[in-house]
Design a protein around this motif. Structure first.
Motif, PDB file in Angstrom:
ATOM      1  N   THR A  31       0.801  -1.442   0.057  1.00  0.00           N
ATOM      2  CA  THR A  31       0.057  -0.055   0.090  1.00  0.00           C
ATOM      3  C   THR A  31       0.927   1.300  -0.040  1.00  0.00           C
ATOM      4  O   THR A  31       0.653   2.380  -0.744  1.00  0.00           O
ATOM      5  N   VAL A  32       1.811   1.063   0.864  1.00  0.00           N
ATOM      6  CA  VAL A  32       2.928   2.447   0.986  1.00  0.00           C
ATOM      7  C   VAL A  32       3.507   2.547  -0.451  1.00  0.00           C
ATOM      8  O   VAL A  32       3.591   3.742  -0.859  1.00  0.00           O
ATOM      9  N   ALA A  33       3.962   1.465  -1.073  1.00  0.00           N
ATOM     10  CA  ALA A  33       4.759   1.526  -2.357  1.00  0.00           C
ATOM     11  C   ALA A  33       3.722   1.956  -3.595  1.00  0.00           C
ATOM     12  O   ALA A  33       4.198   2.837  -4.098  1.00  0.00           O
ATOM     13  N   LYS A  34       2.427   1.908  -3.233  1.00  0.00           N
ATOM     14  CA  LYS A  34       1.368   2.380  -4.337  1.00  0.00           C
ATOM     15  C   LYS A  34       1.539   3.713  -4.172  1.00  0.00           C
ATOM     16  O   LYS A  34       1.181   4.570  -4.833  1.00  0.00           O
ATOM     17  N   ALA A 192      20.248   2.528  -5.717  1.00  0.00           N
ATOM     18  CA  ALA A 192      20.214   1.109  -6.075  1.00  0.00           C
ATOM     19  C   ALA A 192      20.156   0.689  -7.721  1.00  0.00           C
ATOM     20  O   ALA A 192      20.864  -0.052  -8.216  1.00  0.00           O
ATOM     21  N   SER A 193      19.003   1.472  -8.236  1.00  0.00           N
ATOM     22  CA  SER A 193      18.802   1.404  -9.724  1.00  0.00           C
ATOM     23  C   SER A 193      19.852   1.820 -10.444  1.00  0.00           C
ATOM     24  O   SER A 193      20.357   1.082 -11.458  1.00  0.00           O
ATOM     25  N   ILE A 194      20.540   2.904 -10.217  1.00  0.00           N
ATOM     26  CA  ILE A 194      21.624   3.212 -10.627  1.00  0.00           C
ATOM     27  C   ILE A 194      22.824   2.363 -10.768  1.00  0.00           C
ATOM     28  O   ILE A 194      23.514   2.114 -11.542  1.00  0.00           O
ATOM     29  N   GLN A 254      10.452  -4.938  -3.203  1.00  0.00           N
ATOM     30  CA  GLN A 254      10.966  -5.114  -4.623  1.00  0.00           C
ATOM     31  C   GLN A 254      10.173  -4.743  -5.548  1.00  0.00           C
ATOM     32  O   GLN A 254      10.625  -4.150  -6.897  1.00  0.00           O
ATOM     33  N   LEU A 255       8.567  -4.484  -5.439  1.00  0.00           N
ATOM     34  CA  LEU A 255       7.820  -4.072  -6.288  1.00  0.00           C
ATOM     35  C   LEU A 255       8.138  -2.479  -6.610  1.00  0.00           C
ATOM     36  O   LEU A 255       7.940  -1.931  -7.649  1.00  0.00           O
ATOM     37  N   MET A 256       8.439  -2.003  -5.388  1.00  0.00           N
ATOM     38  CA  MET A 256       8.654  -0.473  -5.439  1.00  0.00           C
ATOM     39  C   MET A 256      10.014  -0.253  -6.340  1.00  0.00           C
ATOM     40  O   MET A 256      10.055   0.814  -7.177  1.00  0.00           O
ATOM     41  N   LEU A 257      11.004  -1.118  -5.984  1.00  0.00           N
ATOM     42  CA  LEU A 257      12.232  -0.882  -6.762  1.00  0.00           C
ATOM     43  C   LEU A 257      11.942  -1.129  -8.265  1.00  0.00           C
ATOM     44  O   LEU A 257      12.393  -0.361  -9.115  1.00  0.00           O
ATOM     45  N   GLN A 258      11.137  -2.014  -8.622  1.00  0.00           N
ATOM     46  CA  GLN A 258      10.667  -2.047 -10.230  1.00  0.00           C
ATOM     47  C   GLN A 258      10.088  -1.109 -10.692  1.00  0.00           C
ATOM     48  O   GLN A 258      10.473  -0.463 -11.743  1.00  0.00           O
ATOM     49  N   GLY A 259       9.271  -0.328  -9.888  1.00  0.00           N
ATOM     50  CA  GLY A 259       8.585   0.728 -10.193  1.00  0.00           C
ATOM     51  C   GLY A 259       9.579   2.026 -10.426  1.00  0.00           C
ATOM     52  O   GLY A 259       9.447   2.723 -11.492  1.00  0.00           O
ATOM     53  N   LEU A 264      12.938   5.645 -14.165  1.00  0.00           N
ATOM     54  CA  LEU A 264      14.229   6.006 -14.414  1.00  0.00           C
ATOM     55  C   LEU A 264      14.710   5.314 -15.632  1.00  0.00           C
ATOM     56  O   LEU A 264      15.802   5.785 -16.198  1.00  0.00           O
ATOM     57  N   ASN A 265      13.699   4.840 -16.331  1.00  0.00           N
ATOM     58  CA  ASN A 265      14.028   4.093 -17.777  1.00  0.00           C
ATOM     59  C   ASN A 265      15.357   3.249 -17.723  1.00  0.00           C
ATOM     60  O   ASN A 265      16.017   3.173 -18.429  1.00  0.00           O
ATOM     61  N   HIS A 266      15.289   2.361 -16.498  1.00  0.00           N
ATOM     62  CA  HIS A 266      16.159   1.608 -16.447  1.00  0.00           C
ATOM     63  C   HIS A 266      15.427   0.193 -16.727  1.00  0.00           C
ATOM     64  O   HIS A 266      14.509  -0.145 -16.718  1.00  0.00           O
ATOM     65  N   SER A 267      16.551  -0.729 -17.475  1.00  0.00           N
ATOM     66  CA  SER A 267      16.028  -2.098 -17.527  1.00  0.00           C
ATOM     67  C   SER A 267      15.428  -2.891 -16.443  1.00  0.00           C
ATOM     68  O   SER A 267      16.122  -2.655 -15.419  1.00  0.00           O
ATOM     69  N   VAL A 268      14.496  -3.444 -16.596  1.00  0.00           N
ATOM     70  CA  VAL A 268      13.919  -4.362 -15.542  1.00  0.00           C
ATOM     71  C   VAL A 268      13.738  -5.921 -15.634  1.00  0.00           C
ATOM     72  O   VAL A 268      13.201  -6.028 -16.826  1.00  0.00           O
ATOM     73  N   LYS A 269      14.437  -6.383 -14.918  1.00  0.00           N
ATOM     74  CA  LYS A 269      14.452  -8.019 -14.915  1.00  0.00           C
ATOM     75  C   LYS A 269      13.740  -8.705 -13.779  1.00  0.00           C
ATOM     76  O   LYS A 269      13.875  -7.897 -12.628  1.00  0.00           O
TER      77      LYS A 269
END
Length: 273
Positions: A31-34, A192-194, A254-259, A264-269
């Motif tokens: 819920t917080v991630a949303k 972390a995404s960077i 993990q869901l928040m990181l994917q979002g 950031l237009n980073h590739s998501v696996k």
């Protein structure tokens, strides 16, 4: 959420109750991630204007408020590490105001180092992982995380009624305020995404132990690699890498990181725990 997790870990609680508690915790995290994605978005500071916004926030926090650095007439806080850093901002969508910033210091060639190598190398305990053991492009440091006072839920606002706990709903709704404690989490996940996007192997950070404990609660498991020292307050050296991050990050975050990676237009696996 913290009370639920503590209760679930008590030995007198049966496994089915613990499972229910964990489900409730994870549902709240989702819920917080949303809420985060509804009201906030990460931005990589690619332009000079965006970087200046990051420097302005840092001046407000590190110079005016915390007094770690001297104030200056330009009202921007920066140093030579910024020349080879990637900067991130989090923007509050309804107002377009920036709710926080962080940088990833990324050496690329000989002579470029991270702040911990310059200021706090002696704080790393013998036998622990050390940035000096790697090539410059293999390491980075997350630093200069800053959140303006208006986006801190427990910070006293400067308006009539704040002393009695009134929320300034003329600017931020109650729903929006729910996600503000997670701005720091969002900034670390942006960093972390960077790191993941650029294939950086080893990440270091100097932080307050209480912040490290807070990050551990959501599954960001920094490994402490040295004792607490006096460096802009009580701080200790910590280490993390992409594998450690994904092994421990809770499903909701993990869901928040994917979002964040998509924003950031980073590739998501798809990551498997």
């Amino acid at each position: 959420m913290k009370k639920l997790r503590k209760l679930a870990n008590k030995p007198i609680i049966g496994p089915w109750v613990k499972k229910a508690m964990d489900y409730a915790v994870n549902r709240e995290v989702k819920t917080v991630a949303k809420h985060f994605s509804n009201y906030l978005t990460p931005i990589e500071a690619l332009s000079n204007d965006c970087r200046d916004q990051a420097f302005h926030i840092r001046h407000d926090v590190y110079c005016k408020e915390l007094k770690f650095e001297e104030e200056n007439k330009d009202k921007m806080e920066s140093d030579f590490f910024d020349t080879y850093s990637t900067h991130c901002l989090i923007q509050h969508l309804p107002t377009s105001n920036f709710a926080g910033t962080v940088r990833v210091v990324r050496p690329q060639k000989a002579g470029e180092i991270i702040p911990i190598q310059k200021y706090c190398l002696n704080s790393i305990s013998p036998g622990k992982i050390n940035p000096n053991d790697y090539q410059p492009h293999e390491i980075c440091e997350i630093s200069r995380l800053a959140v303006p006072s208006e986006f801190r839920k427990r910070q006293t606002d400067k308006f009539k009624g704040a002393a009695t706990g009134v929320i300034n709903q003329e600017v931020y709704s109650e729903n929006e305020l729910r996600c503000f404690p997670f701005i720091a989490v969002g900034l670390y996940l942006s960093a972390a995404s960077i790191v993941i996007e650029n294939g950086i192997k080893h990440t270091f950070v100097m932080m307050e132990p209480r912040l490290a404990r807070s990050m551990r609660f959501v599954g960001i498991q920094f490994e402490q690699i040295g004792p607490t020292v006096d460096y802009h307050g009580k701080r200790a050296p910590y280490y993390i890498n992409p594998s450690l991050l994904m092994q421990n990050l809770t499903p909701g975050f993990q869901l928040m990181l994917q979002g964040i990676r998509k924003s950031l237009n980073h590739s998501v696996k798809t990551q498997q725990k």
